[in-house]
Design a protein around this motif. Structure first.
Motif, PDB file in Angstrom:
ATOM      1  N   GLY A  87       0.748  -0.889  -0.011  1.00 37.62           N
ATOM      2  CA  GLY A  87      -0.085  -0.191   0.374  1.00 37.62           C
ATOM      3  C   GLY A  87       0.755   1.209   0.224  1.00 37.62           C
ATOM      4  N   ALA A  88       1.658   1.106   0.681  1.00 39.58           N
ATOM      5  CA  ALA A  88       3.061   2.009   0.605  1.00 39.58           C
ATOM      6  C   ALA A  88       3.372   2.656  -0.523  1.00 39.58           C
ATOM      7  N   THR A  89       3.625   1.086  -0.901  1.00 40.39           N
ATOM      8  CA  THR A  89       4.824   1.675  -2.168  1.00 40.39           C
ATOM      9  C   THR A  89       3.805   2.665  -3.469  1.00 40.39           C
ATOM     10  N   ALA A  90       2.888   2.664  -4.015  1.00 41.12           N
ATOM     11  CA  ALA A  90       2.157   4.180  -4.780  1.00 41.12           C
ATOM     12  C   ALA A  90       3.003   5.501  -3.971  1.00 41.12           C
ATOM     13  N   ASN A  91       2.762   5.551  -2.853  1.00 42.80           N
ATOM     14  CA  ASN A  91       3.124   6.962  -1.923  1.00 42.80           C
ATOM     15  C   ASN A  91       4.211   7.111  -2.022  1.00 42.80           C
ATOM     16  N   ILE A  92       5.371   5.745  -1.311  1.00 38.48           N
ATOM     17  CA  ILE A  92       6.682   6.359  -1.646  1.00 38.48           C
ATOM     18  C   ILE A  92       6.951   6.302  -3.508  1.00 38.48           C
ATOM     19  N   ARG A  93       6.555   5.976  -4.922  1.00 41.53           N
ATOM     20  CA  ARG A  93       6.627   5.913  -5.767  1.00 41.53           C
ATOM     21  C   ARG A  93       6.796   7.391  -5.898  1.00 41.53           C
ATOM     22  N   GLN A  94       4.997   7.945  -6.205  1.00 43.74           N
ATOM     23  CA  GLN A  94       5.505   9.522  -5.751  1.00 43.74           C
ATOM     24  C   GLN A  94       6.297  10.162  -5.544  1.00 43.74           C
ATOM     25  N   ILE A  95       6.665  10.235  -4.333  1.00 43.12           N
ATOM     26  CA  ILE A  95       7.145  10.867  -3.438  1.00 43.12           C
ATOM     27  C   ILE A  95       8.432  10.969  -4.074  1.00 43.12           C
ATOM     28  N   ILE A  96       9.044   9.695  -4.761  1.00 46.24           N
ATOM     29  CA  ILE A  96      10.669   9.331  -5.410  1.00 46.24           C
ATOM     30  C   ILE A  96      10.554  10.216  -6.322  1.00 46.24           C
ATOM     31  N   LEU A  97       9.710  10.828  -7.091  1.00 48.50           N
ATOM     32  CA  LEU A  97       9.255  11.223  -8.684  1.00 48.50           C
ATOM     33  C   LEU A  97       9.613  12.612  -8.178  1.00 48.50           C
ATOM     34  N   GLY A  98       8.348  12.778  -7.574  1.00 51.71           N
ATOM     35  CA  GLY A  98       8.368  14.560  -6.804  1.00 51.71           C
ATOM     36  C   GLY A  98       9.823  15.078  -6.784  1.00 51.71           C
ATOM     37  N   VAL A  99      10.231  14.274  -5.862  1.00 54.57           N
ATOM     38  CA  VAL A  99      11.629  14.871  -5.461  1.00 54.57           C
ATOM     39  C   VAL A  99      12.211  14.409  -6.721  1.00 54.57           C
ATOM     40  N   PHE A 100      12.687  14.217  -7.640  1.00 49.70           N
ATOM     41  CA  PHE A 100      13.813  13.938  -8.782  1.00 49.70           C
ATOM     42  C   PHE A 100      13.200  14.641  -9.369  1.00 49.70           C
ATOM     43  N   VAL A 101      12.210  15.395  -9.631  1.00 48.02           N
ATOM     44  CA  VAL A 101      12.097  16.735 -10.555  1.00 48.02           C
ATOM     45  C   VAL A 101      12.279  18.187  -9.582  1.00 48.02           C
ATOM     46  N   VAL A 102      11.908  17.737  -8.478  1.00 50.43           N
ATOM     47  CA  VAL A 102      12.618  19.500  -8.036  1.00 50.43           C
ATOM     48  C   VAL A 102      14.087  19.237  -8.364  1.00 50.43           C
ATOM     49  N   ALA A 103      14.702  18.244  -7.851  1.00 44.73           N
ATOM     50  CA  ALA A 103      16.221  18.012  -7.713  1.00 44.73           C
ATOM     51  C   ALA A 103      16.765  18.595  -8.860  1.00 44.73           C
ATOM     52  N   MET A 104      16.265  18.056 -10.399  1.00 46.35           N
ATOM     53  CA  MET A 104      16.350  18.237 -11.584  1.00 46.35           C
ATOM     54  C   MET A 104      16.381  19.601 -12.413  1.00 46.35           C
ATOM     55  N   MET A 105      15.038  20.226 -11.581  1.00 45.01           N
ATOM     56  CA  MET A 105      14.820  21.387 -11.779  1.00 45.01           C
ATOM     57  C   MET A 105      16.351  23.169 -11.480  1.00 45.01           C
ATOM     58  N   VAL A 106      16.188  22.119  -9.881  1.00 46.42           N
ATOM     59  CA  VAL A 106      17.416  23.136  -9.679  1.00 46.42           C
ATOM     60  C   VAL A 106      18.959  22.910  -9.593  1.00 46.42           C
ATOM     61  N   ALA A 107      18.850  21.368  -9.952  1.00 42.62           N
ATOM     62  CA  ALA A 107      20.218  21.813 -10.415  1.00 42.62           C
ATOM     63  C   ALA A 107      20.390  21.398 -11.768  1.00 42.62           C
ATOM     64  N   ARG A 108      19.458  20.867 -12.568  1.00 46.77           N
ATOM     65  CA  ARG A 108      20.016  20.881 -13.952  1.00 46.77           C
ATOM     66  C   ARG A 108      18.511  21.046 -14.499  1.00 46.77           C
ATOM     67  N   PRO A 109      18.213  22.306 -14.636  1.00 51.75           N
ATOM     68  CA  PRO A 109      16.780  22.927 -15.653  1.00 51.75           C
ATOM     69  C   PRO A 109      16.707  22.445 -16.416  1.00 51.75           C
ATOM     70  N   ARG A 110      17.540  22.116 -17.315  1.00 55.83           N
ATOM     71  CA  ARG A 110      18.039  21.330 -18.518  1.00 55.83           C
ATOM     72  C   ARG A 110      17.490  19.844 -18.939  1.00 55.83           C
ATOM     73  N   GLY A 111      17.641  18.894 -18.105  1.00 52.41           N
ATOM     74  CA  GLY A 111      18.108  17.994 -18.231  1.00 52.41           C
ATOM     75  C   GLY A 111      19.480  17.275 -18.560  1.00 52.41           C
ATOM     76  N   LEU A 112      19.705  15.690 -17.716  1.00 49.04           N
ATOM     77  CA  LEU A 112      20.833  15.068 -17.696  1.00 49.04           C
ATOM     78  C   LEU A 112      21.710  15.891 -18.667  1.00 49.04           C
ATOM     79  N   PHE A 113      20.863  15.533 -19.364  1.00 46.18           N
ATOM     80  CA  PHE A 113      21.936  15.974 -21.026  1.00 46.18           C
ATOM     81  C   PHE A 113      21.446  17.438 -22.149  1.00 46.18           C
ATOM     82  N   GLY A 114      21.058  17.753 -21.474  1.00 48.71           N
ATOM     83  CA  GLY A 114      20.512  19.352 -21.988  1.00 48.71           C
ATOM     84  C   GLY A 114      21.330  19.911 -21.812  1.00 48.71           C
ATOM     85  N   GLY A 115      21.940  20.768 -22.333  1.00 46.72           N
ATOM     86  CA  GLY A 115      23.026  22.013 -22.610  1.00 46.72           C
ATOM     87  C   GLY A 115      22.753  23.394 -21.453  1.00 46.72           C
ATOM     88  N   TYR A 116      24.000  23.259 -21.166  1.00 42.02           N
ATOM     89  CA  TYR A 116      23.463  24.627 -20.372  1.00 42.02           C
ATOM     90  C   TYR A 116      23.879  25.597 -20.976  1.00 42.02           C
TER      91      TYR A 116
END
Length: 122
Positions: A87-116
């Motif tokens: 039951g907790a897997t779906a909630n944890i998955r959403q939390i991980i995906l949300g943290v991933f998106v926020v971290a990507m927007m802060v650290a690499r706004p253009r993505g992992l392989f996007g240009g600066y």
């Protein structure tokens, strides 16, 4: 494109046709796999997940799209081995995906392989 002798309208039509062929072939493979197609199969969460895969990997980069898709598919699958209750897997998955998106927007706004891009701040 017109200045070098290429007809932009023709190129756009050809690219549209090629992308439509890819979409068609993907739909055929999915329909044969799922054995039925229903409009409710593709809801908003699927669209958001696909956008996160592309944006996370980097817009305009095929390698980035593949890496982004691999990460966003492998990350939730890794939760199976952690031993989290079902039951907790779906909630944890959403939390991980949300943290991933926020971290990507802060650290690499253009993505992992996007240009600066350089932004002048005053």
């Amino acid at each position: 494109m017109a200045t070098v002798g290429a007809d932009p309208r023709r190129i756009k039509v050809v690219v549209f046709g090629i992308s439509a062929a890819f979409a068609f072939s993907t739909g055929v493979v999915y329909a044969s796999y799922a054995s039925s197609i229903d409009p409710t199969t593709f809801d908003v969460s699927i669209s958001i997940q696909i956008l996160m895969m592309i944006i996370g990997g980097g817009l305009g980069s095929v390698t980035g799209a593949v890496v982004g898709a691999s990460l966003l598919v492998a990350l939730p699958e890794a939760l199976r081995f952690v031993g989290v209750p079902g039951g907790a897997t779906a909630n944890i998955r959403q939390i991980i995906l949300g943290v991933f998106v926020v971290a990507m927007m802060v650290a690499r706004p253009r993505g992992l392989f996007g240009g600066y891009s350089v932004v002048n701040r005053r």
